[in-house]
Design an enzyme around this catalytic site. Structure first.
Site, PDB file in Angstrom:
ATOM      1  N   HIS A 155       0.842  -1.205   0.000  1.00 37.66           N
ATOM      2  CA  HIS A 155       0.000   0.000   0.000  1.00 37.66           C
ATOM      3  C   HIS A 155       0.871   1.247   0.000  1.00 37.66           C
ATOM      4  O   HIS A 155       1.766   1.389   0.822  1.00 37.66           O
ATOM      5  CB  HIS A 155      -0.915   0.017   1.232  1.00 37.66           C
ATOM      6  CG  HIS A 155      -2.113  -0.860   1.089  1.00 37.66           C
ATOM      7  ND1 HIS A 155      -3.222  -0.766   1.895  1.00 37.66           N
ATOM      8  CD2 HIS A 155      -2.373  -1.861   0.208  1.00 37.66           C
ATOM      9  CE1 HIS A 155      -4.121  -1.661   1.523  1.00 37.66           C
ATOM     10  NE2 HIS A 155      -3.623  -2.346   0.513  1.00 37.66           N
ATOM     11  N   TYR A 163      -9.010   5.347   7.838  1.00 37.81           N
ATOM     12  CA  TYR A 163      -9.119   5.646   9.273  1.00 37.81           C
ATOM     13  C   TYR A 163     -10.129   6.785   9.413  1.00 37.81           C
ATOM     14  O   TYR A 163      -9.930   7.857   8.844  1.00 37.81           O
ATOM     15  CB  TYR A 163      -7.767   6.100   9.839  1.00 37.81           C
ATOM     16  CG  TYR A 163      -6.724   5.004   9.951  1.00 37.81           C
ATOM     17  CD1 TYR A 163      -5.928   4.645   8.861  1.00 37.81           C
ATOM     18  CD2 TYR A 163      -6.512   4.340  11.166  1.00 37.81           C
ATOM     19  CE1 TYR A 163      -4.959   3.655   8.977  1.00 37.81           C
ATOM     20  CE2 TYR A 163      -5.535   3.349  11.286  1.00 37.81           C
ATOM     21  CZ  TYR A 163      -4.773   3.012  10.190  1.00 37.81           C
ATOM     22  OH  TYR A 163      -3.810   2.031  10.308  1.00 37.81           O
ATOM     23  N   PRO A 222      -3.762  -0.281  18.813  1.00 37.10           N
ATOM     24  CA  PRO A 222      -3.538  -0.705  17.423  1.00 37.10           C
ATOM     25  C   PRO A 222      -3.669   0.408  16.371  1.00 37.10           C
ATOM     26  O   PRO A 222      -3.401   0.168  15.191  1.00 37.10           O
ATOM     27  CB  PRO A 222      -4.610  -1.779  17.198  1.00 37.10           C
ATOM     28  CG  PRO A 222      -5.646  -1.536  18.230  1.00 37.10           C
ATOM     29  CD  PRO A 222      -4.972  -0.897  19.397  1.00 37.10           C
ATOM     30  N   LYS A 256       1.432  -0.638  15.011  1.00 41.36           N
ATOM     31  CA  LYS A 256       2.843  -0.743  15.368  1.00 41.36           C
ATOM     32  C   LYS A 256       3.228  -1.988  16.180  1.00 41.36           C
ATOM     33  O   LYS A 256       4.421  -2.282  16.328  1.00 41.36           O
ATOM     34  CB  LYS A 256       3.273   0.502  16.170  1.00 41.36           C
ATOM     35  CG  LYS A 256       3.325   1.769  15.336  1.00 41.36           C
ATOM     36  CD  LYS A 256       4.540   1.784  14.421  1.00 41.36           C
ATOM     37  CE  LYS A 256       4.470   2.811  13.343  1.00 41.36           C
ATOM     38  NZ  LYS A 256       4.325   2.256  11.992  1.00 41.36           N
ATOM     39  N   TYR A 300       4.218   6.311  10.190  1.00 39.76           N
ATOM     40  CA  TYR A 300       3.351   5.190   9.803  1.00 39.76           C
ATOM     41  C   TYR A 300       4.135   4.118   9.052  1.00 39.76           C
ATOM     42  O   TYR A 300       3.950   2.924   9.295  1.00 39.76           O
ATOM     43  CB  TYR A 300       2.171   5.687   8.956  1.00 39.76           C
ATOM     44  CG  TYR A 300       1.091   4.641   8.803  1.00 39.76           C
ATOM     45  CD1 TYR A 300       0.093   4.486   9.766  1.00 39.76           C
ATOM     46  CD2 TYR A 300       1.082   3.785   7.713  1.00 39.76           C
ATOM     47  CE1 TYR A 300      -0.887   3.516   9.637  1.00 39.76           C
ATOM     48  CE2 TYR A 300       0.096   2.807   7.572  1.00 39.76           C
ATOM     49  CZ  TYR A 300      -0.882   2.682   8.540  1.00 39.76           C
ATOM     50  OH  TYR A 300      -1.850   1.708   8.425  1.00 39.76           O
TER      51      TYR A 300
END
Ligand code: RFL
Ligand code: PHB
Length: 394
Positions: free
Chosen positions: A72, A201, A293, A297, A389
């Site tokens: 991604h 998200y 979560p 990570k 990220y």
């Protein structure tokens, strides 16, 4: 019985460490409390940083991930009815993440361990580390109705948050840091195509939601729920209605729904135990730290811990130098705390917080919206999000 490194726990940390050691000619035995089938059934993480992928490659367990995993280049943030893409690839100078389930990672590592003759005791009960303050540690356990003693040079405590390794450390030798969040995640897996080709998200006045996936035909979705919610009270219909209410209308309309394969609620916690080494015992992965979560990570930190510990042990056995094992705790914790900060920040930004002590409530919601607007409008802020990220360097 004797081995060089006794590994407690056959989750991703124990399996990855075991494989790197085996491939380097360092003898190790894994002691796992559960059955192999049980370990393989647990549905957890889904997003791997490049560092974790590189380690899987190095352990000879990356082949299927490259074939079936989904690289991604970005993800979406939604809030206030709008949807914005974070271009991970563009903002980080060419880094991406790999969407590949922890279940598959575990299976690939177990297959590789079997193929290379690694020894594992599944269903090992009452596993206990002893004398790790000395240079002659050992682990006792029972298996198949018999009591066993495993002598070793080092013990790797890879047994997760509820494991025996951290519990064996005297309380006054450890400093614990903890934040428990006043909500959990209700997760669902369904055999339906994901609503988007990348993760979404969502910040919403009804609470956080996450649209993730395991493949082009299997979706993984989460909604924030309060801690007193029970999974039995969430029919599939209720879940689908709730997640769609938390997404922009056009996204909700595009969502394919279907019967769930699995549904469960996980509480959210930040936790760190310092240090991560006690004489000849090391804590690795969830045994030493937990992140909520939101930043994806947990598994990735387990991988970076394994990297530091493996390098230390390799140096110890190949060159007779203890410099790497001596530096393990400090090196690992430096990266752990940065990921703790990121996961705490992303959790604070994206979830609905009850009004407690001046946090949360309508003011808190406006603060989140202002920060989200800033985040998507500022290249500097988006870059900070993206570089965390995809994973900070090892
Ligand atoms: P694990 O996976 O908990 O494995 C520990 C193993 O030790 C065994 N064990 C014992 N064995 C012997 N004796 C004892 N006394 C023992 N006690 C326990 C256990 O049976 C188990 O097999 O720890 P490890 O290896 O450190 O791996 C950590 C990861 O599993 C964890 O950090 C991630 O799953 C967290 N996580 C995520 N991480 C990510 O990087 N990306 C994600 O997208 C992500 N999503 C998630 C997650 C965790 C979740 N839950 C349910 C906690 C999503 C969720 C919902
Ligand atoms: C998942 O797919 O399970 C997942 C993805 C991203 C997260 C957490 C979990 O931040």
């Amino acid at each position: 019985m004797r081995t060089q490194v006794a590994i407690i726990g056959s989750g991703p940390s124990g399996l990855l460490l075991g494989q790197l050691l085996t491939d380097a000619g360092i003898d190790n035995i894994i002691l796992e409390r559960s059955s192999k089938a049980h370990v393989l059934e647990r549905i957890r993480a889904g997003v791997l940083e490049e560092g974790a992928c590189d380690l899987l490659d190095r352990a000879g367990a990356g082949e299927r991930m490259h074939q079936e995993g989904l690289p991604h280049d970005g993800f979406d943030l939604t809030f206030d009815g709008k949807r914005h893409r974070i271009d991970l690839f563009g903002l980080t100078g060419g880094k991406r993440v790999m969407v590949y389930g922890q279940t598959e990672v575990t299976k690939d590592l177990m297959d590789r361990r079997d193929a290379t003759g690694g020894k594992t005791f599944f269903e090992a009960a009452d596993v206990r580390p002893h004398d790790f303050g000395s240079g002659k540690p050992y682990v006792t356990f029972s298996h198949g109705g018999a009591e066993h003693r495993l002598d070793c040079d080092f013990i790797a405590g890879c047994d997760g948050y509820h494991g025996a390794s951290r519990k064996a450390v005297p309380a006054d030798a450890m400093k614990l840091f903890e934040r428990v969040y006043p909500f959990g995640w209700l997760g669902l897996i369904a055999e339906v195509p994901p609503v988007n080709h990348e993760l979404i998200y969502a910040n919403h006045p009804r609470g956080f939601a996450l649209c993730s996936m395991r493949s082009h035909t299997r979706s993984r979705y989460y909604v924030q729920v309060s801690l007193d919610e029970k999974v039995e009270d969430w029919s599939d219909d209720r879940f689908w209605d709730e997640i769609r209410r938390r997404l922009p209308a056009s996204t909700a309309e595009a969502m394919t729904i279907g019967p769930s394969i699995e549904k469960s609620i996980a509480p959210l916690r930040s936790f760190v135990a310092e240090p991560m080494r006690f004489g000849s015992m090391f804590l690795v992965g969830d045994a030493a730290h937990i992140v909520p979560p939101t930043g994806a990570k947990g598994l990735n930190l387990a991988a970076s811990d394994v990297h530091y510990l493996f390098e230390g042990l390799r140096e110890f056995y190949a060159d007779g130098s203890s410099a790497g094992v001596d530096a393990y705790s400090e090196r690992a914790l430096a990266r752990v705390w940065k990921a703790e900060r990121f996961s705490w920040w992303m959790t604070s930004l994206m979830h609905l917080f009850p009004e407690i002590g001046g946090y949360g409530g309508p003011f808190g919601q406006r603060m989140q919206e202002a920060e989200l607007e800033y985040l998507v409008g500022s290249r500097a802020a988006s870059t900070a999000l993206a570089e965390n990220y995809v994973g900070l360097p090892y």
